[in-house]
Design a protein around this motif. Sequence first.
Motif, PDB file in Angstrom:
ATOM      1  N   ILE A  24       0.851  -1.198   0.000  1.00 27.63           N
ATOM      2  CA  ILE A  24       0.000   0.000   0.000  1.00 27.63           C
ATOM      3  C   ILE A  24       0.880   1.239   0.000  1.00 27.63           C
ATOM      4  O   ILE A  24       2.093   1.162   0.183  1.00 27.63           O
ATOM      5  N   ALA A  25       0.254   2.401  -0.161  1.00 26.11           N
ATOM      6  CA  ALA A  25       0.971   3.670  -0.143  1.00 26.11           C
ATOM      7  C   ALA A  25       1.275   4.100   1.297  1.00 26.11           C
ATOM      8  O   ALA A  25       0.525   3.765   2.224  1.00 26.11           O
ATOM      9  N   LYS A  26       2.356   4.849   1.462  1.00 31.28           N
ATOM     10  CA  LYS A  26       2.697   5.375   2.792  1.00 31.28           C
ATOM     11  C   LYS A  26       1.564   6.245   3.335  1.00 31.28           C
ATOM     12  O   LYS A  26       1.286   6.217   4.536  1.00 31.28           O
ATOM     13  N   ASP A  27       0.905   7.003   2.461  1.00 29.35           N
ATOM     14  CA  ASP A  27      -0.210   7.850   2.899  1.00 29.35           C
ATOM     15  C   ASP A  27      -1.320   7.024   3.540  1.00 29.35           C
ATOM     16  O   ASP A  27      -1.960   7.470   4.489  1.00 29.35           O
ATOM     17  N   THR A  28      -1.540   5.826   3.032  1.00 27.14           N
ATOM     18  CA  THR A  28      -2.556   4.937   3.612  1.00 27.14           C
ATOM     19  C   THR A  28      -2.153   4.513   5.016  1.00 27.14           C
ATOM     20  O   THR A  28      -2.991   4.473   5.921  1.00 27.14           O
ATOM     21  N   VAL A  29      -0.882   4.236   5.223  1.00 22.83           N
ATOM     22  CA  VAL A  29      -0.401   3.868   6.562  1.00 22.83           C
ATOM     23  C   VAL A  29      -0.680   5.005   7.533  1.00 22.83           C
ATOM     24  O   VAL A  29      -1.243   4.787   8.617  1.00 22.83           O
ATOM     25  N   TYR A  30      -0.330   6.230   7.156  1.00 25.12           N
ATOM     26  CA  TYR A  30      -0.586   7.383   8.033  1.00 25.12           C
ATOM     27  C   TYR A  30      -2.083   7.564   8.296  1.00 25.12           C
ATOM     28  O   TYR A  30      -2.498   7.850   9.423  1.00 25.12           O
ATOM     29  N   ARG A  31      -2.890   7.378   7.264  1.00 23.13           N
ATOM     30  CA  ARG A  31      -4.343   7.523   7.420  1.00 23.13           C
ATOM     31  C   ARG A  31      -4.882   6.466   8.372  1.00 23.13           C
ATOM     32  O   ARG A  31      -5.738   6.757   9.217  1.00 23.13           O
ATOM     33  N   TRP A  32      -4.388   5.213   8.277  1.00 26.31           N
ATOM     34  CA  TRP A  32      -4.838   4.148   9.167  1.00 26.31           C
ATOM     35  C   TRP A  32      -4.410   4.394  10.607  1.00 26.31           C
ATOM     36  O   TRP A  32      -5.114   4.015  11.529  1.00 26.31           O
ATOM     37  N   ILE A  33      -3.262   5.010  10.818  1.00 30.14           N
ATOM     38  CA  ILE A  33      -2.840   5.349  12.184  1.00 30.14           C
ATOM     39  C   ILE A  33      -3.860   6.307  12.796  1.00 30.14           C
ATOM     40  O   ILE A  33      -4.298   6.125  13.931  1.00 30.14           O
ATOM     41  N   GLU A  34      -4.232   7.329  12.030  1.00 35.15           N
ATOM     42  CA  GLU A  34      -5.134   8.371  12.540  1.00 35.15           C
ATOM     43  C   GLU A  34      -6.582   7.919  12.657  1.00 35.15           C
ATOM     44  O   GLU A  34      -7.237   8.193  13.651  1.00 35.15           O
ATOM     45  N   SER A  35      -7.085   7.219  11.638  1.00 40.25           N
ATOM     46  CA  SER A  35      -8.519   6.959  11.601  1.00 40.25           C
ATOM     47  C   SER A  35      -8.933   5.540  11.975  1.00 40.25           C
ATOM     48  O   SER A  35     -10.089   5.321  12.313  1.00 40.25           O
ATOM     49  N   LYS A  36      -8.018   4.597  11.925  1.00 37.14           N
ATOM     50  CA  LYS A  36      -8.395   3.205  12.176  1.00 37.14           C
ATOM     51  C   LYS A  36      -7.561   2.537  13.263  1.00 37.14           C
ATOM     52  O   LYS A  36      -7.611   1.338  13.433  1.00 37.14           O
ATOM     53  N   SER A  37      -6.758   3.291  13.960  1.00 35.36           N
ATOM     54  CA  SER A  37      -5.983   2.778  15.093  1.00 35.36           C
ATOM     55  C   SER A  37      -4.997   1.679  14.726  1.00 35.36           C
ATOM     56  O   SER A  37      -4.854   0.691  15.449  1.00 35.36           O
ATOM     57  N   LEU A  38      -4.321   1.836  13.595  1.00 40.59           N
ATOM     58  CA  LEU A  38      -3.246   0.906  13.250  1.00 40.59           C
ATOM     59  C   LEU A  38      -2.229   0.920  14.387  1.00 40.59           C
ATOM     60  O   LEU A  38      -1.809   1.997  14.823  1.00 40.59           O
ATOM     61  N   PRO A  39      -1.838  -0.238  14.936  1.00 40.61           N
ATOM     62  CA  PRO A  39      -0.908  -0.252  16.061  1.00 40.61           C
ATOM     63  C   PRO A  39       0.461   0.302  15.668  1.00 40.61           C
ATOM     64  O   PRO A  39       1.120  -0.214  14.763  1.00 40.61           O
ATOM     65  N   ALA A  40       0.845   1.380  16.339  1.00 41.06           N
ATOM     66  CA  ALA A  40       2.105   2.055  16.042  1.00 41.06           C
ATOM     67  C   ALA A  40       2.580   2.788  17.287  1.00 41.06           C
ATOM     68  O   ALA A  40       1.786   3.123  18.162  1.00 41.06           O
ATOM     69  N   CYS A  41       3.878   3.034  17.342  1.00 40.54           N
ATOM     70  CA  CYS A  41       4.468   3.806  18.434  1.00 40.54           C
ATOM     71  C   CYS A  41       5.205   4.992  17.834  1.00 40.54           C
ATOM     72  O   CYS A  41       5.924   4.841  16.842  1.00 40.54           O
ATOM     73  N   ARG A  42       5.029   6.145  18.438  1.00 36.93           N
ATOM     74  CA  ARG A  42       5.716   7.337  17.964  1.00 36.93           C
ATOM     75  C   ARG A  42       7.047   7.443  18.693  1.00 36.93           C
ATOM     76  O   ARG A  42       7.111   7.390  19.918  1.00 36.93           O
ATOM     77  N   VAL A  43       8.118   7.589  17.926  1.00 39.11           N
ATOM     78  CA  VAL A  43       9.462   7.758  18.468  1.00 39.11           C
ATOM     79  C   VAL A  43       9.974   9.083  17.902  1.00 39.11           C
ATOM     80  O   VAL A  43      10.381   9.142  16.742  1.00 39.11           O
ATOM     81  N   GLY A  44       9.880  10.132  18.710  1.00 36.11           N
ATOM     82  CA  GLY A  44      10.209  11.459  18.195  1.00 36.11           C
ATOM     83  C   GLY A  44       9.204  11.828  17.116  1.00 36.11           C
ATOM     84  O   GLY A  44       8.004  11.812  17.338  1.00 36.11           O
ATOM     85  N   ARG A  45       9.709  12.101  15.915  1.00 37.60           N
ATOM     86  CA  ARG A  45       8.835  12.447  14.791  1.00 37.60           C
ATOM     87  C   ARG A  45       8.481  11.234  13.938  1.00 37.60           C
ATOM     88  O   ARG A  45       7.727  11.350  12.988  1.00 37.60           O
ATOM     89  N   LEU A  46       9.024  10.074  14.269  1.00 39.90           N
ATOM     90  CA  LEU A  46       8.846   8.879  13.446  1.00 39.90           C
ATOM     91  C   LEU A  46       7.820   7.921  14.043  1.00 39.90           C
ATOM     92  O   LEU A  46       7.686   7.826  15.257  1.00 39.90           O
TER      93      LEU A  46
END
Length: 73
Positions: A24-46
């Motif tokens: 998938i596109a990177k934009d989709t990953v970011y969208r899923w983090i924001e709108s669908k709670s894709l499991p992710a951890c923020r490390v600084g800006r990453l």
Amino acid sequence: MWSRMMNEHEPWVSVEEVAKHLGIAKDTVYRWIESKSLPACRVGRLWKFKLSQVDAWIEAGGAADSDNEKVEP
């Protein structure tokens, strides 16, 4: 217990690696983090991910569209 030990040593991966893994596109990953709670951890800006958690989220229907259809990885 062995799978838990393996997850402890599983490397963290980037947005780019998750996008490539899922095809998938990177934009989709970011969208899923924001709108669908894709499991992710923020490390600084990453954002960082464990692929096993991403896969489990996909299999549980986390990426399902508005018609509740699962997105096949």
